[in-house]
Write an enzyme that holds these catalytic residues in place. Structure first.
Site, PDB file in Angstrom:
ATOM      1  N   LYS A   1       0.859  -1.182   0.000  1.00 41.92           N
ATOM      2  CA  LYS A   1       0.000   0.000   0.000  1.00 41.92           C
ATOM      3  C   LYS A   1       0.893   1.229   0.000  1.00 41.92           C
ATOM      4  O   LYS A   1       2.041   1.176   0.454  1.00 41.92           O
ATOM      5  CB  LYS A   1      -0.900   0.027   1.252  1.00 41.92           C
ATOM      6  CG  LYS A   1      -2.191   0.775   1.040  1.00 41.92           C
ATOM      7  CD  LYS A   1      -3.202  -0.058   0.260  1.00 41.92           C
ATOM      8  CE  LYS A   1      -4.480   0.687   0.002  1.00 41.92           C
ATOM      9  NZ  LYS A   1      -5.508  -0.205  -0.570  1.00 41.92           N
TER      10      LYS A   1
HETATM   11  P1  NAD Z   1     -12.903   7.532  -2.792  1.00 42.10           P
HETATM   12  O1  NAD Z   1     -11.930   8.560  -2.389  1.00 42.10           O
HETATM   13  O2  NAD Z   1     -13.266   7.406  -4.244  1.00 42.10           O
HETATM   14  O3  NAD Z   1     -14.262   7.675  -1.969  1.00 42.10           O
HETATM   15  C1  NAD Z   1     -14.306   7.777  -0.583  1.00 42.10           C
HETATM   16  C2  NAD Z   1     -15.700   8.249  -0.199  1.00 42.10           C
HETATM   17  O4  NAD Z   1     -15.851   8.204   1.206  1.00 42.10           O
HETATM   18  C3  NAD Z   1     -15.999   9.691  -0.627  1.00 42.10           C
HETATM   19  O5  NAD Z   1     -17.337   9.760  -1.089  1.00 42.10           O
HETATM   20  C4  NAD Z   1     -15.869  10.459   0.689  1.00 42.10           C
HETATM   21  O6  NAD Z   1     -16.627  11.663   0.684  1.00 42.10           O
HETATM   22  C5  NAD Z   1     -16.420   9.424   1.638  1.00 42.10           C
HETATM   23  N1  NAD Z   1     -16.111   9.654   3.037  1.00 42.10           N
HETATM   24  C6  NAD Z   1     -14.936   9.988   3.612  1.00 42.10           C
HETATM   25  N2  NAD Z   1     -15.097  10.133   4.945  1.00 42.10           N
HETATM   26  C7  NAD Z   1     -16.410   9.869   5.203  1.00 42.10           C
HETATM   27  C8  NAD Z   1     -17.188   9.846   6.378  1.00 42.10           C
HETATM   28  N3  NAD Z   1     -16.654  10.123   7.569  1.00 42.10           N
HETATM   29  N4  NAD Z   1     -18.511   9.552   6.281  1.00 42.10           N
HETATM   30  C9  NAD Z   1     -19.062   9.281   5.083  1.00 42.10           C
HETATM   31  N5  NAD Z   1     -18.367   9.264   3.934  1.00 42.10           N
HETATM   32  C10 NAD Z   1     -17.050   9.563   4.001  1.00 42.10           C
HETATM   33  O7  NAD Z   1     -12.304   6.143  -2.264  1.00 42.10           O
HETATM   34  P2  NAD Z   1     -12.663   4.673  -2.775  1.00 42.10           P
HETATM   35  O8  NAD Z   1     -11.646   4.270  -3.768  1.00 42.10           O
HETATM   36  O9  NAD Z   1     -14.114   4.574  -3.075  1.00 42.10           O
HETATM   37  O10 NAD Z   1     -12.327   3.837  -1.448  1.00 42.10           O
HETATM   38  C11 NAD Z   1     -13.266   3.670  -0.393  1.00 42.10           C
HETATM   39  C12 NAD Z   1     -12.857   2.474   0.450  1.00 42.10           C
HETATM   40  O11 NAD Z   1     -12.801   1.299  -0.374  1.00 42.10           O
HETATM   41  C13 NAD Z   1     -11.474   2.576   1.101  1.00 42.10           C
HETATM   42  O12 NAD Z   1     -11.505   1.894   2.337  1.00 42.10           O
HETATM   43  C14 NAD Z   1     -10.577   1.825   0.122  1.00 42.10           C
HETATM   44  O13 NAD Z   1      -9.390   1.356   0.720  1.00 42.10           O
HETATM   45  C15 NAD Z   1     -11.526   0.703  -0.249  1.00 42.10           C
HETATM   46  N6  NAD Z   1     -11.193   0.009  -1.509  1.00 42.10           N
HETATM   47  C16 NAD Z   1     -11.091   0.715  -2.665  1.00 42.10           C
HETATM   48  C17 NAD Z   1     -10.805   0.029  -3.841  1.00 42.10           C
HETATM   49  C18 NAD Z   1     -10.751   0.733  -5.179  1.00 42.10           C
HETATM   50  O14 NAD Z   1     -10.650   0.039  -6.205  1.00 42.10           O
HETATM   51  N7  NAD Z   1     -10.846   2.047  -5.247  1.00 42.10           N
HETATM   52  C19 NAD Z   1     -10.600  -1.354  -3.816  1.00 42.10           C
HETATM   53  C20 NAD Z   1     -10.726  -2.041  -2.605  1.00 42.10           C
HETATM   54  C21 NAD Z   1     -11.033  -1.344  -1.451  1.00 42.10           C
END
Ligand code: NAD
Length: 425
Positions: free
Chosen positions: A118
Site C-alpha cells: 500500500k
Molecule cells: P474515494 O476517495 O473514491 O471515496 C471515498 C468516499 O468516502 C468519498 O465519497 C468520501 O466523501 C467518503 N467519506 C470519507 N469520509 C467519510 C465519512 N466520515 N462519512 C461518510 N463518507 C465519508 O475512495 P474509494 O476508492 O471509493 O475507497 C473507499 C474504500 O474502499 C477505502 O476503504 C478503500 O481502501 C476501499 N477500496 C477501494 C478500492 C478501489 O478500487 N478504489 C478497492 C478495494 C477497497
C-alpha cells in the site's frame, strides 16, 4: 491472541494505529487457529519493506510545502507486491502498513499471485489544484521509484486517487525507464492500457458478495451505503440494478435518506455536478451516525477504517454488513455484531473485485493484449464466487465467522508459501 511487534507507537493513538492493531488482532486469531510458530507469526506481522519519504510540493503561489509519503510492501512471498495509493490528510505509516497486510491476505484468499502493498501521502487532494496534484504525484513516485515496477510492486487507485493519478504514475515511471511501461500501475485510463471493467470492479465484487450472502432474491431488499466515492457509488448502483432499494447514502459532507428508495443514477449525476450528496432534492438529510442505525437489510461501509465500533455496533440493525471499505469494523464491534446475529462479509473478500481486475489488467499488459468486458466480468465473477464459497464452507466446517475464515485461508496460503520457499540464507 494478538501478535506482538515492535512499533514506534506515538503517544496519541491515531486511527492508523487502531487500524494496524485491528489487522494484527485478526492475524493473531488466524495464526492461533492455524498453530503457526512464533517466528512465522512475527514474520507475517511485520512488513518486508517500509519507506517513508518527504515530498516537496511547489504550490501555485510559489511556496513550497513538504508532505509525508509512504510505501509499504507487507509480503512478497507469493508474487510481486500489489496495492493502492491513498491521498488523505489522516494517513500515516501505521494505516498504510495495515492496508498492505490486508492486501496480502486478500490476494492469497482470491488466489491471485501477488503479495500485499500500500502507499499513501498525507495530503488533502481537494485542497490542491490539478497542477499541484500532478507535481505531488510525480515527485512522490520519484521518491518511491526504487520500490515499484511491473515485476516488483504495482500501485493502483485508492481513497483520493483515480485514473488520472495512475496515468501520471505510469508516465513518470516510463520516462525514467526510457520506454512505456503500462504494467507498472493498474486502474489506468483505457488509452494507456487500462482494462475494460476495472472502474466498476470493486463495486461489482461488493454486489456479488452481497447477493451471495443474501441467499435469496434481492427485490425490495433495503441498503444503506456509507461513502459515495469510487466504490460506494457504483456499489449502490449495481445493488439498485439488481433490484435492491438503496435508501440512504453518505459522503464526507453528510448523508441523504429516502425511505421509498433513492434514484441512484440521478444521485450520481447530482454528485458529478455538485461534488456532494447533500442537496439532492428527492431525499432528506440524515446525520452521519444515523446511517449506521437505520433499519435496513444490508449496510455497506465504503469510506474509511474504524467506523463500526463498540460504541455504535449495538445499534446496527442491518442483518448483513458487506465491507466495501478496508477495515471499517473494529474487532470489538465484530464481536458485538456476531453476538447479535449480524453477518459480516469481510473486506478482504467483499472488496477483492478491485485487485482481481487489477490483476487481469496487469496480465493483459504483460501479454500486450486486451480482453472484452464480458471476458473480464466472467473471470471476476468466477474468482469472487469461488472465494465466497471457500470462505463460507471453511466458516461452517470450523465454526468461525466469515472474517475469521477468510483470514485463516489467506494467512495459511502465505504461511505455506514461506515454508515451501524456506529461509535464505
Ligand atoms: P474515494 O476517495 O473514491 O471515496 C471515498 C468516499 O468516502 C468519498 O465519497 C468520501 O466523501 C467518503 N467519506 C470519507 N469520509 C467519510 C465519512 N466520515 N462519512 C461518510 N463518507 C465519508 O475512495 P474509494 O476508492 O471509493 O475507497 C473507499 C474504500 O474502499 C477505502 O476503504 C478503500 O481502501 C476501499 N477500496 C477501494 C478500492 C478501489 O478500487 N478504489 C478497492 C478495494 C477497497
Amino acid at each position: 491472541m494478538s501478535v506482538m511487534v515492535p512499533s514506534k507507537t506515538p503517544a496519541r493513538i491515531t486511527p492508523g494505529r487502531q487500524a494496524l492493531d485491528s489487522a494484527l488482532h485478526q492475524l493473531g486469531q488466524a495464526a492461533e487457529h492455524l498453530g503457526l510458530d512464533d517466528g512465522l507469526r512475527t514474520m507475517l506481522a511485520t512488513p518486508r519493506r517500509s519507506l517513508t519519504v518527504s515530498v516537496p510540493v511547489r504550490r501555485e503561489d510559489g511556496r513550497m510545502d513538504v508532505v509525508q509519503g509512504f510505501r509499504v510492501q507487507h509480503n512478497v512471498s507469493r508474487g510481486p507486491a500489489k496495492g493502492g495509493i491513498r491521498f488523505h490528510p489522516g494517513t500515516d505509516i501505521h494505516e498504510v502498513t495495515a492496508l498492505a497486510m490486508w492486501m496480502t491476505w486478500k490476494c492469497a484468499l482470491v488466489g491471485i499471485p501477488y503479495g500485499g502493498a500500500k502507499g499513501g501521502v498525507a495530503v488533502d487532494p481537494a485542497a490542491l489544484t490539478t497542477r499541484e496534484l500532478e507535481r505531488l504525484t510525480r515527485r512522490y513516485v520519484n521518491e518511491i521509484l526504487p520500490m515499484i515496477g511491473p515485476e516488483k510492486d504495482i500501485p493502483a487507485p485508492d481513497v483520493g486517487t483515480d485514473e488520472q493519478t495512475m496515468a501520471w504514475i505510469m508516465d513518470t515511471y516510463s520516462v525514467n525507464a526510457g520506454y512505456a511501461v503500462p504494467g507498472v500501475v493498474t486502474g489506468k485510463p483505457m488509452q494507456l492500457g487500462g482494462s475494460l471493467g476495472r472502474a466498476g470492479a470493486t463495486s461489482r465484487g461488493v454486489q456479488i458478495a452481497a447477493l451471495s450472502a443474501l441467499g435469496h432474491a434481492p427485490e425490495g431488499v433495503t441498503v444503506a451505503v456509507q461513502g459515495f466515492g469510487k466504490v460506494g457509488a457504483l456499489a449502490a448502483q449495481y445493488l439498485a440494478d439488481a433490484g435492491c432499494k438503496v435508501v440512504a447514502v453518505s459522503d464526507v459532507t453528510g448523508a441523504v435518506y429516502a425511505p421509498g428508495g433513492l434514484d441512484v443514477a440521478a444521485l450520481r449525476a447530482h454528485v458529478a455536478d455538485t461534488g456532494r450528496v447533500l442537496g439532492y432534492r428527492d431525499a432528506d438529510a440524515l446525520g452521519h451516525d444515523e446511517l449506521f442505525e437505520l433499519d435496513v437489510d444490508i449496510l455497506v461501509p465504503a469510506a474509511l477504517e474504524g467506523v463500526i465500533t463498540e460504541a455504535n455496533a449495538p445499534r446496527v440493525r442491518a442483518r448483513l454488513v458487506v465491507e466495501g471499505a478496508n477495515g471499517p469494523t473494529t474487532p470489538e464491534a465484530d464481536e458485538i455484531l456476531a453476538a447479535n446475529g449480524t453477518v459480516v462479509v469481510p473486506d478482504i473478500l467483499a472488496n477483492a473485485g478491485g485487485v482481481i481486475v487489477s490483476y487481469l489488467e496487469w496480465v493483459q499488459n504483460m501479454q500486450a493484449c486486451s480482453w472484452s468486458e464480458g471476458e473480464v466480468g466472467r473471470r471476476l465473477r468466477d474468482l469472487m464466487e469461488s472465494a465466497y464459497g471457500e470462505v463460507k464452507s471453511t466458516a461452517a466446517e470450523r465454526g468461525l465467522t466469515l472474517r475469521q475464515a477468510a483470514h485463516v485461508i489467506g494467512v495459511s496460503r502465505v504461511a505455506e508459501a514461506h515454508q515451501m520457499r524456506g529461509l535464505y540464507p
